[in-house]
Design an enzyme around this catalytic site. Structure first.
Site, short mmCIF file in Angstrom:
data_model
loop_
_atom_site.label_atom_id
_atom_site.label_comp_id
_atom_site.label_asym_id
_atom_site.label_seq_id
_atom_site.Cartn_x
_atom_site.Cartn_y
_atom_site.Cartn_z
N ARG A 162 69.47 -31.11 53.15
CA ARG A 162 70.09 -29.81 53.44
C ARG A 162 69.02 -28.80 53.88
O ARG A 162 68.87 -28.53 55.07
CB ARG A 162 70.87 -29.34 52.19
CG ARG A 162 71.87 -28.22 52.45
CD ARG A 162 71.27 -26.85 52.51
NE ARG A 162 70.51 -26.52 51.31
CZ ARG A 162 69.66 -25.49 51.26
NH1 ARG A 162 69.46 -24.72 52.33
NH2 ARG A 162 68.96 -25.22 50.17
N ASP A 163 68.22 -28.30 52.97
CA ASP A 163 67.22 -27.29 53.32
C ASP A 163 66.23 -27.87 54.34
O ASP A 163 65.82 -27.19 55.29
CB ASP A 163 66.46 -26.85 52.05
CG ASP A 163 65.78 -25.51 52.18
OD1 ASP A 163 65.46 -25.11 53.31
OD2 ASP A 163 65.56 -24.85 51.15
N HIS A 190 62.83 -23.21 42.95
CA HIS A 190 62.92 -23.70 44.35
C HIS A 190 61.84 -22.96 45.13
O HIS A 190 61.97 -21.76 45.41
CB HIS A 190 64.33 -23.36 44.86
CG HIS A 190 64.61 -23.62 46.29
ND1 HIS A 190 65.49 -24.61 46.72
CD2 HIS A 190 64.18 -23.02 47.43
CE1 HIS A 190 65.59 -24.60 48.03
NE2 HIS A 190 64.79 -23.64 48.50
N HIS A 194 59.24 -22.55 48.34
CA HIS A 194 58.74 -22.87 49.69
C HIS A 194 57.21 -22.73 49.63
O HIS A 194 56.68 -21.99 48.80
CB HIS A 194 59.39 -21.95 50.72
CG HIS A 194 60.82 -22.33 50.99
ND1 HIS A 194 61.21 -23.03 52.10
CD2 HIS A 194 61.94 -22.15 50.25
CE1 HIS A 194 62.52 -23.25 52.04
NE2 HIS A 194 62.99 -22.72 50.93
N CYS A 215 64.81 -21.57 55.63
CA CYS A 215 66.10 -20.96 55.96
C CYS A 215 66.03 -20.39 57.37
O CYS A 215 65.15 -19.59 57.68
CB CYS A 215 66.41 -19.86 54.95
SG CYS A 215 67.91 -18.96 55.36
N ASN A 260 59.56 -26.47 52.32
CA ASN A 260 59.60 -26.48 50.85
C ASN A 260 58.41 -27.25 50.30
O ASN A 260 57.78 -28.04 51.03
CB ASN A 260 60.86 -27.20 50.35
CG ASN A 260 62.11 -26.38 50.52
OD1 ASN A 260 62.47 -26.05 51.63
ND2 ASN A 260 62.77 -26.05 49.43
P1 HMG Z 1 81.23 -15.31 59.53
O1 HMG Z 1 81.08 -15.22 61.01
O2 HMG Z 1 81.14 -14.04 58.76
O3 HMG Z 1 82.58 -16.02 59.12
O4 HMG Z 1 80.16 -16.35 59.01
P2 HMG Z 1 84.06 -15.57 59.34
O5 HMG Z 1 84.74 -15.72 58.02
O6 HMG Z 1 84.15 -14.24 60.05
O7 HMG Z 1 84.62 -16.69 60.35
C1 HMG Z 1 84.08 -16.84 61.66
C2 HMG Z 1 84.27 -18.29 62.08
O8 HMG Z 1 83.51 -19.14 61.22
C3 HMG Z 1 85.73 -18.78 61.97
O9 HMG Z 1 85.91 -19.77 62.96
C4 HMG Z 1 85.75 -19.45 60.61
O10 HMG Z 1 86.76 -20.41 60.50
C5 HMG Z 1 84.37 -20.10 60.58
P3 HMG Z 1 86.54 -19.44 64.42
O11 HMG Z 1 87.85 -18.80 64.10
O12 HMG Z 1 85.56 -18.52 65.09
O13 HMG Z 1 86.62 -20.77 65.08
N1 HMG Z 1 83.88 -20.30 59.22
C6 HMG Z 1 83.42 -21.49 58.78
N2 HMG Z 1 83.30 -22.69 59.39
C7 HMG Z 1 82.77 -23.69 58.64
N3 HMG Z 1 82.36 -23.52 57.36
C8 HMG Z 1 82.46 -22.34 56.74
C9 HMG Z 1 83.02 -21.26 57.46
N4 HMG Z 1 83.25 -19.97 57.16
C10 HMG Z 1 83.77 -19.40 58.23
N5 HMG Z 1 82.03 -22.20 55.50
C11 HMG Z 1 79.26 -17.93 57.45
C12 HMG Z 1 79.97 -16.61 57.65
C13 HMG Z 1 78.78 -17.97 56.02
C14 HMG Z 1 80.21 -19.05 57.72
C15 HMG Z 1 78.08 -18.05 58.44
O14 HMG Z 1 77.30 -16.89 58.32
C16 HMG Z 1 77.24 -19.25 58.17
O15 HMG Z 1 77.66 -20.38 58.32
N6 HMG Z 1 75.97 -19.02 57.78
C17 HMG Z 1 75.04 -20.13 57.51
C18 HMG Z 1 74.21 -19.77 56.34
C19 HMG Z 1 73.21 -20.86 56.05
O16 HMG Z 1 73.47 -22.04 56.21
N7 HMG Z 1 71.99 -20.45 55.62
C20 HMG Z 1 70.99 -21.40 55.22
C21 HMG Z 1 71.26 -21.91 53.86
S1 HMG Z 1 70.74 -20.80 52.57
C22 HMG Z 1 69.07 -21.22 52.35
O17 HMG Z 1 68.51 -21.98 53.09
C23 HMG Z 1 68.35 -20.67 51.15
C24 HMG Z 1 68.14 -21.70 50.04
O18 HMG Z 1 67.44 -22.82 50.49
C25 HMG Z 1 67.41 -21.09 48.86
C26 HMG Z 1 66.15 -20.32 49.30
O19 HMG Z 1 65.18 -20.95 49.77
O20 HMG Z 1 66.20 -19.08 49.13
C27 HMG Z 1 69.49 -22.17 49.49
MG MG Z 2 65.24 -22.94 50.59
#
Ligand code: HMG
Ligand code: MG
Length: 302
Positions: A14-15, A206, A208, A239, A248
């Site tokens: 994932r990450d 966690h 990095h 991220c 990481n």
């Molecule tokens: P949004 O644009 O605000 O969503 O995105 P929305 O509710 O307005 O919907 C827009 C479109 O997205 C719609 O589709 C929804 O159906 C679709 P359309 O009508 O345009 O065809 N949608 C989705 N599709 C699939 N899965 C979903 C979903 N939700 C809405 N869950 C959203 C909000 C959260 C979806 C978007 O901002 C997003 O996908 N962001 C990705 C965030 C991400 O993956 N970040 C990296 C992971 S976090 C990380 O790495 C940190 C961590 O490792 C810890 C650390 O190191 O700190 C965990």
């Molecule tokens: Mg991370």
């Protein structure tokens, strides 16, 4: 006396993969996950149910889950950013989900397009729903030490978010150093505060490795009683919405250090180094934590 167990939760699929230039198919990601299971990783975060338009590399999460339905010797978890992601994950058969609130306003906006308040209330609702469905739950607190947009983070906010997540049903809190800006002193301090508030059993780290302090940060957390850590095979990761987030902590470096310190992880280090080579081939990039070269030399010498 048997060695004390430290749980390493692999977050490479994932990450590790979410930010790579080369996008792996769900089938290749499943091959990687199965290799990690064979190497005895006790837990793996295998996918995220996010919008594939935002993170193309994570497309195909349901296919990944379908390929893992029979696995019962590894804790398989997935990341869910919002209610839609949670519902998709539950439909796909997820048993452990992770919500991902960040400790600052801007980071939540950039990462999941919600304000801090919206993120907290959405994450709390997801946790409550997950408990009703008998799922296990993890809650990250991202940018727990420093945010790429807002700078140093006040530990009171981190404790407050963690407390709200726990009240809503989180089984585990993962303090995440998203951009690798923490150091052993700040890690020790935040974990000490969290341990005195919540106990050490439900806390995890966690880290990095942007500034090469991730292993030292693990040691600081170990000293506070923390026995669970996330890491990524080959040191992959970052991220896409946190500028400056490098890889990481490498799983092979973490497992090796814990092994040499006398802890048990149950992980097969030689298999890990083979998996690093597999990832290099798949991603067309040199990878590996600091100890990979040494381990490869050891293997050849035997
Ligand atoms: P949004 O644009 O605000 O969503 O995105 P929305 O509710 O307005 O919907 C827009 C479109 O997205 C719609 O589709 C929804 O159906 C679709 P359309 O009508 O345009 O065809 N949608 C989705 N599709 C699939 N899965 C979903 C979903 N939700 C809405 N869950 C959203 C909000 C959260 C979806 C978007 O901002 C997003 O996908 N962001 C990705 C965030 C991400 O993956 N970040 C990296 C992971 S976090 C990380 O790495 C940190 C961590 O490792 C810890 C650390 O190191 O700190 C965990
Ligand atoms: Mg991370």
């Amino acid at each position: 006396m048997s060695a004390e167990f430290v749980f390493i939760n692999e977050v490479g699929p994932r990450d590790g993969l979410q930010n790579q230039k080369t996008i792996l198919t769900p089938r290749d990601r499943l091959t990687l996950i199965n290799q990690l299971i064979e190497a005895n990783l006790p837990g793996i975060e295998v996918a995220s149910f996010v919008n594939p338009k935002a993170v193309p590399a994570m497309d195909g999460a349901p296919e990944i889950m379908l390929g893992l339905q029979e696995i019962n010797n590894c804790e398989i978890s997935v990341l869910v950013p919002n209610l839609k992601g949670f519902e998709l994950a539950r439909e796909a058969g997820a048993k452990i989900i992770s919500v991902v609130p960040s400790a600052t306003e801007t980071m939540n906006q950039k990462n999941i397009n919600m304000s801090l308040g919206e993120t907290i209330s959405s994450s709390c609702n997801i946790l409550k729903e997950a408990k009703i469905s008998n799922l296990r739950t993890r809650a990250y607190v991202s940018v727990a030490w420093e945010c790429p947009y807002e700078g140093k983070v006040d530990s009171k906010i981190v404790l407050d978010i963690a407390s709200q997540m726990l009240s809503s049903g989180a089984d585990e809190i993962i303090l995440a150093d998203t951009i690798g800006a923490a150091n052993p002193s700040s890690v020790g301090l935040l974990f000490r505060n969290c341990v005195s508030e919540f106990g050490h059993e439900i806390l995890s780290g966690h880290f990095h490795d942007t500034r090469a302090m991730a292993l030292a940060n693990v040691c600081a957390a170990l000293a506070e009683g923390i026995r669970k850590f996330d890491s990524c095979i080959g040191g992959l990761g970052g991220c896409p919405f946190a500028p400056g987030a490098a890889g990481n902590l490498a799983t092979e470096d973490l497992a090796n250090m814990l092994d040499q310190m006398g802890y048990s992880t149950n992980i097969d280090l030689r298999k890990l180094s083979e998996i690093v080579l597999f990832c290099e081939e798949q991603l067309h990039a040199p990878l590996g934590g600091r100890m990979s070269a040494w381990l490869n030399k050891q293997s050849k010498a035997i």
